[in-house]
Motif scaffolding. Sequence first.
Motif: not given
Length: 416
Positions: A128-130, A158-168, A276-278, A286-292
Motif C-alpha cells: 500500500e505504501i506510499p 479550510v485548508q487542503d490538508d494532506a499527509h503521506i505515509f511512505c518510506r525514506e 509490514v515490509n517484504q 515516514v510521515m509527510v505533511h503538505q498543503a499546496v
Amino acid sequence: MYDHRSIAKAMNLFHFEEHSPGMVFWHPMGLRVFRAIEDFMRRVYQSHAFEEVRSPIALSRSLWEKSGHWEKFRNNMFVVGNMQQDNSANGEAQNADSQAVNLDYALKPMSCPAHIAIYKADKRSYREIPIRLMEFGVAHRNEPSGTLSGCMRLRQFVQDDAHIFCREKDLIGEIGNFLDMVKEVYAAFGYEKFAIRISLRPEQRFGSDALWDRAEAALINACQVLGYAYELLPGEGAYYAPKIEVSLEDRLGRSWQCGTIQVDFNFPQIFELSFVNQEGKLEQPVMVHQAVLGSIERWIGILLENQGGLPLWLAPVQVAVASISEKSADWAEAVFARLRRMGIRAELYADDATISKKIRELSERKVPLIAIVGEREAANGTVNLRHLGVSGQEEVAFAQLEEELSSCQNYLAVAR
C-alpha cells in the motif's frame, strides 16, 4: 492598492460580522468561487494519486496531548469542556449510580492526528505504501483579536490538508510530486514566480538530533537533486518537523507564504506507526505533511488583491449577456442559452436599463466578459465583447466566442 474586502463587497462574495470574528459569511456568489477552487484542487490531488478523506472536527484532549499540540498550542485552540460520556444501557437516561466522565475536546487546528488515526485503523502492508491522504479540513485557531485581518488571518478556515505515509527512499519522489503540484496550481491562478525556503529545527522541539538531521537532509537533498534554489531559515521549523515553505510573488511584488511540505520522523515514532515490509517485519513509515494552497480563504483574499477580481475560469459569473433593446432580446436569450449549455457560468441582462448602465454595473461587479447584443449583432450572429479592465469592445462571431471559451475548458471543467 486593492483591498480584498472591498472587492468582495463589490462582487457580493462574502462579509464579516462581530458575531463570529475571524470567520467568513459566504454569499452564493462567493460559495461558487470557493467550491470551484475545491473542485479544481480535488482533481489535482486525484491526478497525483491522493485519496480524499474526511475526519471529525473535534478530537479528544488525550490525542492532542500525545501529538504535543496541547502543550504547544493550547492557548490557540478552541476547547470544548464538560462533555459527558453516556454509559447507560440502550441509551436510557443515566441514573444516580452511573459514572459520568468529563472529557475535554478541542476543535482541530490541523488534521494530522486525525489522518494518523485513519492510517492506524487498518494493518498496513508495503504493497500500500506510499499512502496519500488529503482532506479539505475545517480548522479552528483562536487567534488574538488584534491579529485578525479579513481573509488573511482567520479563526476558522479550510485548508487542503494532506499527509503521506511512505518510506525514506520515497522522499525525493514525494517532494518532487509536491513541487510539481505547486507549479501546476500556481500557474493556473496566474502566479509564475515562487521561492523556496527550508525552515530548520527550532530550539524547542520533539525528537532526537539524529532524526532531525535525517529530516533536514531529506529536504535539502531533494531541492538539490530536483534543481530548486532555496534559502535556509534556522529555527523556523515546526516543533515536530522541518519544512519547505513556498512563497509566491504577486503583481505588486509582495511575497505570500502559502504552500508547505514537512518531513516528519517524530509522529510515526510517537504514534507507533508501522507497516509490514517484504520480509514480514514491522517497519516504521515516514510521515509527510503538505498543503499546496494553505487556507483557501486566504488564497482567495490574495487572488482578489493580485488581480482586482478573479480570472475568467474562476469567476462566479464568467460572461454577462447584455441586450441593447427589446429588438435584440431573442438573440441575447439564444446566446445566453448556448453559453449555459457549454457549462459557462452566464447571466442574462435583458431588462429596460440602458446599455451604459448595464456595462457600468457589470464592470463594478468585476464580470470578466460582457457580451453586448444589439440589432446588428442579432442580424450578423455576433456579439460585441467587452473585457474587464480593457477599454473599448470587439465584435466577434458567436462561434468564435464559443471556440475561445472552449479553449480554457480544462479549467472550466473542474471549476463550473
